[in-house]
Design a protein around this motif. Structure first.
Motif, PDB file in Angstrom:
ATOM      1  N   VAL A   1      52.930  27.323 -46.464  1.00 65.79           N
ATOM      2  CA  VAL A   1      53.709  28.546 -46.552  1.00 65.79           C
ATOM      3  C   VAL A   1      53.240  29.346 -47.760  1.00 65.79           C
ATOM      4  CG1 VAL A   1      55.587  27.517 -47.920  1.00 65.79           C
ATOM      5  CG2 VAL A   1      56.047  29.528 -46.494  1.00 65.79           C
ATOM      6  N   GLN A   2      53.166  30.654 -47.605  1.00 64.92           N
ATOM      7  CA  GLN A   2      52.834  31.545 -48.713  1.00 64.92           C
ATOM      8  C   GLN A   2      54.115  31.773 -49.522  1.00 64.92           C
ATOM      9  OE1 GLN A   2      52.376  33.849 -50.922  1.00 64.92           O
ATOM     10  NE2 GLN A   2      50.165  33.833 -51.061  1.00 64.92           N
ATOM     11  N   LEU A   3      54.059  31.476 -50.814  1.00 67.63           N
ATOM     12  CA  LEU A   3      55.259  31.548 -51.637  1.00 67.63           C
ATOM     13  C   LEU A   3      55.764  32.973 -51.847  1.00 67.63           C
ATOM     14  CD1 LEU A   3      54.451  28.761 -54.241  1.00 67.63           C
ATOM     15  CD2 LEU A   3      56.038  28.648 -52.304  1.00 67.63           C
ATOM     16  N   TYR A   4      54.973  33.969 -51.460  1.00 66.60           N
ATOM     17  CA  TYR A   4      55.462  35.347 -51.500  1.00 66.60           C
ATOM     18  C   TYR A   4      56.681  35.513 -50.599  1.00 66.60           C
ATOM     19  CZ  TYR A   4      55.426  40.470 -51.181  1.00 66.60           C
ATOM     20  OH  TYR A   4      55.778  41.793 -51.231  1.00 66.60           O
ATOM     21  N   THR A   5      56.744  34.722 -49.542  1.00 65.69           N
ATOM     22  CA  THR A   5      57.864  34.798 -48.605  1.00 65.69           C
ATOM     23  C   THR A   5      59.183  34.470 -49.296  1.00 65.69           C
ATOM     24  OG1 THR A   5      56.332  34.068 -46.877  1.00 65.69           O
ATOM     25  CG2 THR A   5      58.674  34.036 -46.338  1.00 65.69           C
ATOM     26  N   VAL A   6      59.137  33.565 -50.273  1.00 64.82           N
ATOM     27  CA  VAL A   6      60.348  33.161 -51.005  1.00 64.82           C
ATOM     28  C   VAL A   6      60.228  33.595 -52.473  1.00 64.82           C
ATOM     29  CG1 VAL A   6      60.998  31.269 -49.473  1.00 64.82           C
ATOM     30  CG2 VAL A   6      59.344  30.844 -51.307  1.00 64.82           C
ATOM     31  N   ARG A   7      59.641  34.769 -52.676  1.00 69.73           N
ATOM     32  CA  ARG A   7      59.319  35.236 -54.025  1.00 69.73           C
ATOM     33  C   ARG A   7      60.542  35.408 -54.928  1.00 69.73           C
ATOM     34  NH1 ARG A   7      58.489  38.732 -50.071  1.00 69.73           N
ATOM     35  NH2 ARG A   7      59.412  40.820 -50.039  1.00 69.73           N
ATOM     36  N   ASP A   8      61.651  35.884 -54.370  1.00 74.09           N
ATOM     37  CA  ASP A   8      62.843  36.070 -55.191  1.00 74.09           C
ATOM     38  C   ASP A   8      63.384  34.727 -55.681  1.00 74.09           C
ATOM     39  OD1 ASP A   8      62.631  38.804 -54.829  1.00 74.09           O
ATOM     40  OD2 ASP A   8      64.054  38.851 -53.155  1.00 74.09           O
ATOM     41  N   ALA A   9      63.402  33.760 -54.788  1.00 73.84           N
ATOM     42  CA  ALA A   9      63.863  32.423 -55.159  1.00 73.84           C
ATOM     43  C   ALA A   9      62.913  31.777 -56.165  1.00 73.84           C
ATOM     44  CB  ALA A   9      63.995  31.544 -53.915  1.00 73.84           C
ATOM     45  N   MET A  10      61.604  31.983 -55.992  1.00 74.13           N
ATOM     46  CA  MET A  10      60.627  31.414 -56.931  1.00 74.13           C
ATOM     47  C   MET A  10      60.791  32.027 -58.316  1.00 74.13           C
ATOM     48  SD  MET A  10      58.738  28.978 -55.679  1.00 74.13           S
ATOM     49  CE  MET A  10      57.383  28.912 -56.879  1.00 74.13           C
ATOM     50  N   ALA A  11      61.147  33.314 -58.374  1.00 71.79           N
ATOM     51  CA  ALA A  11      61.335  33.975 -59.668  1.00 71.79           C
ATOM     52  C   ALA A  11      62.553  33.414 -60.396  1.00 71.79           C
ATOM     53  CB  ALA A  11      61.486  35.473 -59.462  1.00 71.79           C
ATOM     54  N   LYS A  12      63.587  33.029 -59.650  1.00 70.77           N
ATOM     55  CA  LYS A  12      64.819  32.539 -60.272  1.00 70.77           C
ATOM     56  C   LYS A  12      64.761  31.043 -60.576  1.00 70.77           C
ATOM     57  CE  LYS A  12      67.655  35.992 -57.857  1.00 70.77           C
ATOM     58  NZ  LYS A  12      68.666  36.201 -56.774  1.00 70.77           N
ATOM     59  N   ASP A  13      64.231  30.273 -59.651  1.00 67.61           N
ATOM     60  CA  ASP A  13      64.259  28.810 -59.775  1.00 67.61           C
ATOM     61  C   ASP A  13      63.063  28.215 -59.040  1.00 67.61           C
ATOM     62  OD1 ASP A  13      64.865  26.125 -60.001  1.00 67.61           O
ATOM     63  OD2 ASP A  13      66.578  26.189 -58.623  1.00 67.61           O
ATOM     64  N   PRO A  14      61.878  28.251 -59.664  1.00 65.64           N
ATOM     65  CA  PRO A  14      60.690  27.769 -58.963  1.00 65.64           C
ATOM     66  C   PRO A  14      60.753  26.286 -58.594  1.00 65.64           C
ATOM     67  CG  PRO A  14      60.202  28.207 -61.271  1.00 65.64           C
ATOM     68  CD  PRO A  14      61.555  28.772 -60.999  1.00 65.64           C
ATOM     69  N   VAL A  15      61.318  25.467 -59.469  1.00 66.69           N
ATOM     70  CA  VAL A  15      61.375  24.029 -59.186  1.00 66.69           C
ATOM     71  C   VAL A  15      62.291  23.765 -57.988  1.00 66.69           C
ATOM     72  CG1 VAL A  15      62.022  21.763 -60.081  1.00 66.69           C
ATOM     73  CG2 VAL A  15      60.859  23.400 -61.575  1.00 66.69           C
ATOM     74  N   GLY A  16      63.481  24.345 -58.008  1.00 69.65           N
ATOM     75  CA  GLY A  16      64.414  24.153 -56.905  1.00 69.65           C
ATOM     76  C   GLY A  16      63.894  24.739 -55.604  1.00 69.65           C
ATOM     77  N   THR A  17      63.180  25.854 -55.707  1.00 64.94           N
ATOM     78  CA  THR A  17      62.630  26.493 -54.506  1.00 64.94           C
ATOM     79  C   THR A  17      61.563  25.620 -53.864  1.00 64.94           C
ATOM     80  OG1 THR A  17      63.109  28.686 -55.388  1.00 64.94           O
ATOM     81  CG2 THR A  17      61.477  28.547 -53.623  1.00 64.94           C
ATOM     82  N   LEU A  18      60.702  25.045 -54.667  1.00 67.92           N
ATOM     83  CA  LEU A  18      59.666  24.170 -54.124  1.00 67.92           C
ATOM     84  C   LEU A  18      60.285  22.925 -53.479  1.00 67.92           C
ATOM     85  CD1 LEU A  18      56.984  24.516 -56.937  1.00 67.92           C
ATOM     86  CD2 LEU A  18      56.810  25.370 -54.599  1.00 67.92           C
TER      87      LEU A  18
END
Length: 294
Positions: free
Chosen positions: A35-52
């Protein structure tokens, strides 16, 4: 103690077994769905560890990074920190997106500014591909300008090659705005060295530009080791939608993956109608059900 004769005998039996049923002895190949992490970019900006963690829970086992340029970190983490988070979640990141930098000359970590550090950091995370993600409006221009861009990509590809990394170029649809009967994309394909610069095909944008991915694979076999797998809805607006929910014939396209030279693909949905995790779960389930993998 095992005699030499019995040792050789057992070895012969093992060898015979491997010849008759090699699949029983071969290490099971891991099937990568990314998956391209741009798709969940807002979540990655707030909490990258939890998003992954959530990405891995969906079922994805590989990701493609979307941020490094301008920060020279991986979602706020050093290469070692980020690599550990990936590993802790059973993920790999074989590819990441970077910018050309011509239109943002003061920004580091781009192809034309501090590229060596970007390459070193990418290698530390384990990237096998570094991708020129997008050309800004002021980085496009005439066909001659695209030839100049191709030369920049060749030089950058020489540097990545020394680090064991392949440079790629990711398309949108603007590369298919004809100039003097030629497409800028064709200039990028022909003016770059096929070994130094390969392509990440964004299948949605190919269809949006009314191009045929399969014909492209046949014309330039082995040139497309990376794909973006995202679908187009059946409306006049031709918007992004979950894979399997649109009009793109992915079964036909994946049937030509060997011709393309596919190594990794990444689901991407630039805009989701609601929670992006709901969208990527729908896409993952369709991809999994149809046995699309590398």
């Amino acid at each position: 103690m095992t005699s030499r004769r019995s040792f050789l005998k057992s070895g012969a039996v093992l060898s015979a077994g491997m010849l008759m049923a090699p699949e029983l002895f071969a290490a099971k190949k891991k099937n990568y769905i990314g998956v391209q992490l741009y798709t969940v970019r807002d979540a990655m900006a707030k909490d990258p560890v939890g998003t992954l963690q959530k990405v891995a829970k969906v079922g994805f086992n590989s990701v493609e990074g979307a941020t490094y340029t301008g920060t020279q970190t991986f979602y706020g983490m050093s290469p070692a920190e980020f690599k550990k988070v990936l590993s802790d979640n059973g993920l790999i990141m074989p590819s990441g997106h970077f910018m050309l930098g011509e239109g943002m000359p003061n920004t580091k970590g781009t192809i034309i500014n501090d590229w060596q550090k970007a390459v070193d950091d990418a290698a530390a995370v384990g990237l096998k591909y570094m991708v020129c993600a997008y050309l800004l409006d002021n980085e496009r221009g005439t066909l001659d300008h695209y030839k100049g861009t191709a030369e920049k990509l060749n030089k950058a590809g020489e540097i990545t090659k020394k680090a064991g990394i392949q440079l790629c170029y990711h398309n949108h649809d603007f590369e298919f705005a004809s100039q003097d009967g030629k497409y800028p994309y064709d200039v990028l394909l022909t003016a770059t060295d096929a070994d130094l610069v390969k392509m990440e095909m964004d299948i949605y944008w190919m269809y949006r530009a009314k191009q045929d991915p399969i014909a492209m694979f046949k014309k330039h076999p082995g040139r497309f080791p990376l794909w973006h797998v995202k679908d187009m809805d059946n409306t006049p607006k031709q918007m992004f939608t979950e894979v399997g929910n649109g009009v793109i014939p992915f079964k036909d396209i994946f049937a030509h993956s060997k011709t393309a030279g596919l190594k990794y693909f990444f689901n991407e949905q630039d805009i989701c109608p609601g929670d992006p995790f709901v969208s990527i779960t729908k896409s993952y389930n369709y991809i999994k059900a149809n046995n699309f993998h590398v």
